[in-house]
Write an enzyme that holds these catalytic residues in place. Structure first.
Site, PDB file in Angstrom:
ATOM      1  CD  GLU A  59      -3.595   6.826   5.727  1.00 29.17           C
ATOM      2  OE1 GLU A  59      -4.627   6.180   5.982  1.00 29.17           O
ATOM      3  OE2 GLU A  59      -2.468   6.545   6.174  1.00 29.17           O
ATOM      4  CD  GLU A  73      -2.590   1.051   2.733  1.00 28.41           C
ATOM      5  OE1 GLU A  73      -3.311   1.995   3.054  1.00 28.41           O
ATOM      6  OE2 GLU A  73      -2.544  -0.027   3.384  1.00 28.41           O
TER       7      GLU A  73
END
Length: 456
Positions: free
Chosen positions: A237, A232
């Protein structure tokens, strides 16, 4: 990051993943325009006609040819799902009402994700979407020696929420044909990430029924025996308080199942698993620069900004991940580390080694191959994900507060943002900020320097 049992969805029918295809609602993917660029300066970009698809976890799962739930609340139907194989054959997922049920809308090159959407008979919490190349195939990206750029508005994202844009090594077709998966990418199947999530209800075409434990914290979620692991790359974020970008390497290629605490990295086995759950993160606040990002900061989160991420390398080799921003027409280089013993404003092997040492963190990043393994994964191709979620595991405190919560905030690496350690409980955020929304727009992709006017 700690994306454990993080995604919650509640609908009239009860969200679940199934692998057959229902016929109650037509599946029409919202259109989304994005751009590929060449040359330098961001002036030579061409439109691409894409679309987004909702992850199958949010969809109504019901018996084939009928209207009876296969999954209600956070439990499986004993009638249709006595075991994984039977469940996959007995259950179908349906099309989605993107705006009415899920709060997902597009307009030209912009995607808007609303946190709470209340319909006449239902409420939906959060969403996860994928960029599509065709109606049945995810758009694949090889990020090596490329840059990825997008605009984002996080002004309506309070403590505890995460408007995330990231890449994972999923199959382009969503794993269609594996086991009993007849739905595929068209219906958003095949998810995996570096947290080896156990809340994936169908993995490789089989229901994750065995050992399923309904969550005490999440009325819509649970955990099965199997976890779905894959590399990932978290590009973004963020909420209005904090942001981080983080590579997470894993062993293996693409989606790898795990079935025990050690290989999944569960609980006290966190650093024994096949994926690097912590990653090597760059959060400016955590790196000691507390006035770089936030409301009224150098990067003012009350306003839209452009985020540029560059992946320096060649072939399957990755040497550095650089970050730039543009706001109000001004280009900003990423903030320099202000932590003693750690230098730089980008992710490199030397930065990660020094950061882990300075913070006293276990480096599963290095143990699992670091940027070398991350580069190999990126070169194989990743799927783009855009999502909005609340955190039922640790209330997003790892992103925007002091974490662990009992740590001294003055200890290097403990403070990640200004949110109180009591903030971020999903039930509080759902109640107090139901209109929370993230908008991703103006996606551009191309060689280094092609999507914006890069400073010298």
């Amino acid at each position: 990051m700690y994306r454990t049992l993080a995604f919650a969805s509640l609908s009239l029918y009860g969200a679940a993943r199934a692998q057959q295809v229902g016929t109650s609602t037509a599946e029409n993917h919202p259109k989304l325009t994005w751009q590929t660029c060449t040359g330098t300066g961001g002036t030579n970009c061409s439109n691409k006609s894409g679309s987004v698809v909702l992850d199958s976890n949010w969809r109504w799962a019901h018996n084939v040819g009928g209207y009876t739930n296969c999954y209600t609340g956070n439990s499986w139907s004993t009638q249709y799902c006595p075991d994984g194989d039977s469940c996959t054959k007995n259950c179908a997922i349906d099309g989605a009402d993107y705006s009415g049920t899920y709060g997902i809308t597009t307009s030209n090159n912009a995607l808007s994700l609303k946190f709470v959407t209340k319909g006449s008979f239902s409420s939906n919490i959060g969403s996860r979407t994928y960029l599509m190349e065709t109606d049945t195939k995810y758009q694949m990206f090889n990020l090596i020696n490329k840059e990825f750029t997008f605009d984002v508005d996080v002004s309506k994202l309070p403590c505890g929420l995460n408007g995330a844009l990231y890449f994972v090594e999923m199959a382009a077709d969503g794993g269609i044909g594996k086991g009993n998966n007849k739905a595929g990418a068209k219906y958003g199947t095949g998810y995996c990430d570096s947290q080896c999530p156990h809340d994936i209800k169908f993995i490789n075409g089989k229901a994750n029924v065995e050992g399923w434990n309904p969550s005490d914290a999440d009325p819509n979620g649970g955990a099965g025996k199997i976890g779905a692991c894959c590399p990932e790359m978290d590009i973004w974020e963020a909420n209005s308080i904090s942001t981080a970008y983080t590579p997470h390497p894993c062993r293996g290629v693409g989606l790898q199942e795990c079935s025990d605490a050690a290989s999944c990295g569960d609980g006290s086995n966190r650093y024994d698993g096949q994926c690097d759950k912590d990653g090597c993160d760059f959060n400016s606040y955590r790196m000691g620069v507390k006035d770089f990002y936030g409301p009224g900061a150098t990067l003012d989160t009350t306003k839209k900004m452009t985020v540029i991420t560059q992946f320096l390398g060649s072939g399957s080799s990755l040497s550095e991940i650089k970050r730039f921003y543009v706001q109000n027409g001004k280009v900003y280089k990423n903030s320099q580390s202000a932590v003693a013993g750690v230098t730089g404003n980008s992710i490199t092997e030397s930065f990660c080694t020094a950061q882990k040492k300075a913070f006293g963190d276990t480096s599963s990043f290095a143990a699992l191959g670091g940027l070398n393994e991350m580069g190999a994964s990126l070169a194989r191709g990743h799927v783009l994900i855009m999502s909005l979620w609340g955190d039922h595991a640790v209330n997003m405190l790892w992103l925007d507060s002091t974490y662990p919560t009992d740590a001294d905030p003055s200890k290097p690496g403990a403070a990640r943002g200004t949110c109180p350690t009591t903030s971020g409980k999903p039930e509080d955020v759902e109640k107090n900020s139901p209109d929370a929304t993230v908008v991703f727009s103006n996606i551009k992709f191309g060689p280094i320097g092609s999507t914006f006017a890069q400073p010298a």
